[in-house]
Structure formats: structure tokens, C-alpha cells
Design a protein around this motif. Structure first.
Motif, PDB file in Angstrom:
ATOM      1  N   VAL A  20       0.868  -1.186   0.000  1.00  0.00           N
ATOM      2  CA  VAL A  20       0.000   0.000   0.000  1.00  0.00           C
ATOM      3  C   VAL A  20       0.897   1.225   0.000  1.00  0.00           C
ATOM      4  N   GLY A  21       0.686   2.124  -0.940  1.00  0.00           N
ATOM      5  CA  GLY A  21       1.571   3.271  -1.098  1.00  0.00           C
ATOM      6  C   GLY A  21       1.264   4.458  -0.212  1.00  0.00           C
ATOM      7  N   PHE A  22       0.498   4.229   0.854  1.00  0.00           N
ATOM      8  CA  PHE A  22       0.107   5.323   1.739  1.00  0.00           C
ATOM      9  C   PHE A  22       0.190   4.849   3.191  1.00  0.00           C
ATOM     10  N   ALA A  23       0.167   5.810   4.106  1.00  0.00           N
ATOM     11  CA  ALA A  23       0.338   5.492   5.515  1.00  0.00           C
ATOM     12  C   ALA A  23      -0.853   4.714   6.072  1.00  0.00           C
ATOM     13  N   ALA A  24      -0.621   4.035   7.176  1.00  0.00           N
ATOM     14  CA  ALA A  24      -1.688   3.292   7.843  1.00  0.00           C
ATOM     15  C   ALA A  24      -2.791   4.239   8.289  1.00  0.00           C
ATOM     16  N   GLY A  25      -4.027   3.807   8.114  1.00  0.00           N
ATOM     17  CA  GLY A  25      -5.165   4.619   8.533  1.00  0.00           C
ATOM     18  C   GLY A  25      -5.828   5.383   7.413  1.00  0.00           C
ATOM     19  N   GLY A  26      -5.166   5.476   6.250  1.00  0.00           N
ATOM     20  CA  GLY A  26      -5.756   6.156   5.105  1.00  0.00           C
ATOM     21  C   GLY A  26      -6.751   5.257   4.388  1.00  0.00           C
ATOM     22  N   GLY A  27      -7.431   5.819   3.413  1.00  0.00           N
ATOM     23  CA  GLY A  27      -8.463   5.081   2.705  1.00  0.00           C
ATOM     24  C   GLY A  27      -7.951   3.838   2.006  1.00  0.00           C
ATOM     25  N   THR A  28      -6.811   3.942   1.322  1.00  0.00           N
ATOM     26  CA  THR A  28      -6.253   2.800   0.609  1.00  0.00           C
ATOM     27  C   THR A  28      -5.823   1.704   1.579  1.00  0.00           C
ATOM     28  N   ASP A  29      -5.239   2.116   2.703  1.00  0.00           N
ATOM     29  CA  ASP A  29      -4.813   1.156   3.720  1.00  0.00           C
ATOM     30  C   ASP A  29      -6.010   0.427   4.323  1.00  0.00           C
ATOM     31  N   LEU A  30      -7.061   1.168   4.639  1.00  0.00           N
ATOM     32  CA  LEU A  30      -8.253   0.547   5.224  1.00  0.00           C
ATOM     33  C   LEU A  30      -8.907  -0.420   4.248  1.00  0.00           C
ATOM     34  N   LEU A  31      -8.886  -0.052   2.964  1.00  0.00           N
ATOM     35  CA  LEU A  31      -9.439  -0.954   1.948  1.00  0.00           C
ATOM     36  C   LEU A  31      -8.664  -2.271   1.923  1.00  0.00           C
ATOM     37  N   ALA A  32      -7.336  -2.179   1.923  1.00  0.00           N
ATOM     38  CA  ALA A  32      -6.507  -3.389   1.878  1.00  0.00           C
ATOM     39  C   ALA A  32      -6.755  -4.266   3.095  1.00  0.00           C
TER      40      ALA A  32
END
Length: 212
Positions: A20-32
């Protein structure tokens, strides 16, 4: 005789990493992380999914690692479409986009124009009229330079001939993958934002969508 233990085969022998190319807690992270249990169940057996955050450079760090990974089924990634498409427009990426093969679209992430609840703008026609009549008096906030919100603002300007003043509303939002901060008035100017969100934004107190 030598005892040889049986070795498990894919996908049970070691964890499958999801970049995931973004920090934990962001939208992309939560999706993963929300998808991980379902992927494990679908793969069956003792399959394990591990989310690996590689934030920075609007996702480019993760995309570079993904493009260099051995194609053995143990490394996959969650791509944020806006950044993946706009990085090659902004600069020459350090990775080869052709080396990353899309497998499936797992989410629809609509973009909409929203204004303050007490705004006089009630439609896209009102917005375009305001932009053409007084472009300096209307600032357009987005969730960061090069994001889908920024691209939507530029597309609106190109399609209508209108001009506006784009302003990112969050510092390093492309890396943090966070929603924009609250819109606000400045020096009596009308302020609206291009919001990456779900259609339910229309029902939030103090804001309404003009188009989505």
C-alpha cells in the motif's frame, strides 16, 4: 533414513504481501485491510495476507517495489488510480507502469463538487457562471495536487473555459491518503471544494453536492 518434513505449497508456505503506497489509517490502507480476511478465506487453507505500508511520493515508492517484486504470487498491491495515472504526467516515474498488471477493480470512488450549505451556488450551471464571471473570487480546494480532485478542477476549467484558483486543502495529502480538511471562507470569497467521497456527502450538515 532421513525424515523429510512436507513443505506447503502456495499460498500456504509463506505470507502474501499487499503493498500500500500510503500510511496506515488512510483510505487505501483501510481498503486493503478490509479485503485481507476475504482474500484469505477465498484462497483457503492457511493462506495469510499481510499489508505492507510503503508511503511516500504519492504512492511511487510502493509502485516501484511492486514493479521489482518477483512475479511468484507472493506480492500484490493496492493501486490508488489517481496517483498511478498522474505520476507519469507529472514526472518520469522510477518504475515501469507496464510492469504492473491490474487484476481487478474493487471499489468505485466518485468525485463530486461540494459547496458550503449556505452557498448561493446550487448547481453546476451556477458554478460555471460564477467561474466565468468572477474567477478570482472563487477558490477551488482539492485533496492535493495531482489527485483526482485536482484533475476534476482542471477538466472543468478546460471544458468551460472558466478559470479558478486551485488550492490543496491538506498538506502532503497525496502521501497521507486522507480526506481534505473543512472548507472555509476567506476575505468574503466564495469557497468550494472538489471532494473525493461517497454520495452520502449530500446529507452531511453544512454541505451539499452541486454535482457528482
Amino acid at each position: 533414513m532421513i525424515a523429510v518434513s512436507a513443505q506447503a505449497a502456495w499460498p500456504e508456505d509463506r505470507p502474501i504481501e499487499v503493498y500500500v503506497g500510503f500510511a496506515a489509517g488512510g483510505g487505501t490502507d483501510l481498503l486493503a485491510r478490509a479485503m485481507a480476511p476475504f482474500l484469505q478465506k477465498h484462497l483457503g487453507g492457511k493462506a495469510r495476507i499481510v499489508v505492507v505500508n510503503k508511503p511516500g511520493a504519492s504512492g511511487e515508492i510502493a509502485y516501484l517495489s511492486l514493479s521489482r517484486a518477483t512475479p511468484d504470487g507472493y506480492t500484490i498491491g493496492i493501486i490508488s488510480t489517481p496517483s498511478f495515472l498522474t505520476i507519469p504526467i507529472q514526472r518520469k516515474p522510477k518504475y515501469d507502469p507496464a510492469a504492473i498488471v491490474p487484476l481487478a477493480r474493487v471499489i468505485d470512488d466518485p468525485t463530486m463538487f461540494v459547496v458550503a450549505g449556505d452557498s448561493k451556488l446550487a448547481s453546476m450551471a451556477d458554478l460555471v457562471k460564477q467561474l466565468k464571471g468572477n474567477p478570482e473570487g472563487l477558490s477551488m480546494g482539492s485533496n492535493g495536487i495531482g489527485t483526482n480532485g485536482h484533475m476534476a478542477a482542471l477538466a472543468l476549467q478546460q471544458a468551460t473555459g472558466a478559470k479558478g484558483q486551485p488550492h490543496p486543502l491538506c498538506r502532503n495529502v497525496a502521501d497521507q491518503d486522507q480526506p481534505p480538511g473543512p472548507s472555509h471562507r476567506r476575505h468574503g470569497d466564495e469557497h468550494h471544494r472538489i471532494h473525493r467521497s461517497r454520495p452520502r456527502v449530500e446529507g452531511r450538515e453544512g454541505a451539499r453536492a452541486t454535482w457528482h
